[in-house]
Design an enzyme around this catalytic site. Structure first.
Site, PDB file in Angstrom:
ATOM      1  N   ASP A 296      10.173   3.036   1.345  1.00 50.93           N
ATOM      2  CA  ASP A 296      10.139   4.501   1.484  1.00 50.93           C
ATOM      3  C   ASP A 296       8.915   4.931   2.298  1.00 50.93           C
ATOM      4  O   ASP A 296       8.768   6.111   2.625  1.00 50.93           O
ATOM      5  CB  ASP A 296      10.220   5.206   0.127  1.00 50.93           C
ATOM      6  CG  ASP A 296       9.082   4.849  -0.804  1.00 50.93           C
ATOM      7  OD1 ASP A 296       8.260   3.985  -0.448  1.00 50.93           O
ATOM      8  OD2 ASP A 296       9.014   5.438  -1.905  1.00 50.93           O
ATOM      9  N   SER A 297       8.078   3.969   2.689  1.00 46.03           N
ATOM     10  CA  SER A 297       7.005   4.254   3.649  1.00 46.03           C
ATOM     11  C   SER A 297       7.592   4.806   4.945  1.00 46.03           C
ATOM     12  O   SER A 297       6.872   5.388   5.756  1.00 46.03           O
ATOM     13  CB  SER A 297       6.186   2.993   3.938  1.00 46.03           C
ATOM     14  OG  SER A 297       7.043   1.931   4.320  1.00 46.03           O
TER      15      SER A 297
ATOM     16  N   GLU B  54       0.360  -4.273  -5.077  1.00 48.51           N
ATOM     17  CA  GLU B  54      -0.327  -3.541  -4.001  1.00 48.51           C
ATOM     18  C   GLU B  54      -1.720  -3.085  -4.416  1.00 48.51           C
ATOM     19  O   GLU B  54      -1.920  -2.555  -5.524  1.00 48.51           O
ATOM     20  CB  GLU B  54       0.507  -2.311  -3.600  1.00 48.51           C
ATOM     21  CG  GLU B  54      -0.182  -1.484  -2.514  1.00 48.51           C
ATOM     22  CD  GLU B  54       0.726  -0.493  -1.801  1.00 48.51           C
ATOM     23  OE1 GLU B  54       1.931  -0.422  -2.116  1.00 48.51           O
ATOM     24  OE2 GLU B  54       0.197   0.207  -0.910  1.00 48.51           O
TER      25      GLU B  54
HETATM   26  O1  KIV Z   1       7.370   1.507   1.027  1.00 50.58           O
HETATM   27  C1  KIV Z   1       6.935   0.431   1.447  1.00 50.58           C
HETATM   28  O2  KIV Z   1       6.952   0.125   2.646  1.00 50.58           O
HETATM   29  C2  KIV Z   1       6.386  -0.500   0.468  1.00 50.58           C
HETATM   30  C3  KIV Z   1       5.626  -1.663   1.010  1.00 50.58           C
HETATM   31  C4  KIV Z   1       4.369  -1.220   1.609  1.00 50.58           C
HETATM   32  C5  KIV Z   1       5.435  -2.711   0.004  1.00 50.58           C
HETATM   33  O3  KIV Z   1       6.516  -0.300  -0.691  1.00 50.58           O
END
Ligand code: KIV
Length: 274
Positions: A49-50, A187
């Site tokens: 969701d990034s 993380e």
């Molecule tokens: O949303 C994302 O891209 C993530 C990764 C950074 C692990 O959760």
């Protein structure tokens, strides 16, 4: 019945079996062309969701919707053939109950064809992980710094710097593992806590800002390819995409303004096939 197409993708059980063995290589992907380029190098492609921040310019992941995840998930599935593709359940789409989590996860899997989902695993989410796992949905957990909790935590801050936080992260990791997760992202924690979590759980840990103590690593692809002028401390840049794009765009603009693009080589000619 027609002949079955056998998928050559990494499977959930084979990913889980990588605990303590060859390191898991994972990256985020949001589009088909990027997935195509990353696929030969990765065991796991995460439609994180990034994407709300990286692609859509949001300041946090809180505004990301299920529809956005499905659209990008479909693109990544089209662009890849061998990596396991997992898709984040976005904020608000799974936390209320195991049933809500199942409705969202099953919709995402049915509409994209992805093999797994990822959830940010506060202790209360363990019931949902067990519920999904018991109904055929492989789940990847996410402990430590949880970006969807940015408002509660007051920012994107590393976790486990005091005893209470350390205990909380360990409890989340154990609960995620016991609920049946096939892997978990860890993380933003210290190397000591990453090592403790990795030793405490039976599934592989995939670190981001969590040292090499984990069973694998993941980064946001655009961070490690140098698309942004700022990158977090834990990112190593393997390319300068920003520089390449700036040089390319400036060259194109200069050529258009000087009327040197298009040139003869880029023109169609009557009576030729070129
Ligand atoms: O949303 C994302 O891209 C993530 C990764 C950074 C692990 O959760």
């Amino acid at each position: 019945m027609s002949k079955q197409t056998v998928s050559k993708r990494v499977t959930a059980p084979s990913l889980r079996a990588r605990k303590g063995a060859e390191k898991i290589v994972a990256l985020t992907a949001y589009t088909a062309p990027m997935a195509q380029l990353l696929d030969p190098h990765c065991d796991l492609l995460l439609v994180g969701d990034s994407l709300g921040m990286v692609v859509h310019g949001l300041s946090t992941t809180v505004g990301v919707t299920v529809e956005m995840m499905i659209l990008h998930g479909q693109a990544v599935m089209r662009g890849s053939t061998q990596a396991l593709v997992a898709i984040d359940l976005p904020f608000g789409s799974y936390e209320r109950s195991p049933e809500q989590a199942f409705d969202t996860a099953s919709r995402i899997m049915m509409e994209t064809g992805a093999q797994a989902v990822k959830v940010e695993a506060a202790e209360g989410v363990a019931d949902s992980i067990a519920f999904l796992t018991g109904r055929g949905i492989p789940v990847i957990g996410h402990v430590g710094l949880r970006p969807q909790a940015v408002n509660l935590d007051g920012g994107f801050k590393a976790r486990g710097r005091n005893d209470a936080e350390r205990e909380r992260v360990l409890a989340e990791a154990r609960a995620t593992d016991e609920a049946g997760a096939i892997a978990m992202v860890v993380e933003g924690v210290t190397p000591e806590l990453a090592a403790e979590v990795t030793a405490a759980v039976g599934c592989p840990t995939i670190g981001i800002g969590a040292s090499s103590a984990c069973d694998g690593q993941i980064l946001v692809t655009e961070d490690m390819l140098g698309l942004f002028d700022w990158t977090p401390k834990f990112v190593r840049r393997y390319a300068d995409l920003r520089g390449a794009i700036e040089v390319g765009a400036a060259g194109y603009a200069a050529d258009v303004r000087a009327a040197s693009f298009p040139g003869e080589a880029e023109e169609y000619r009557l009576g030729t096939r070129k």
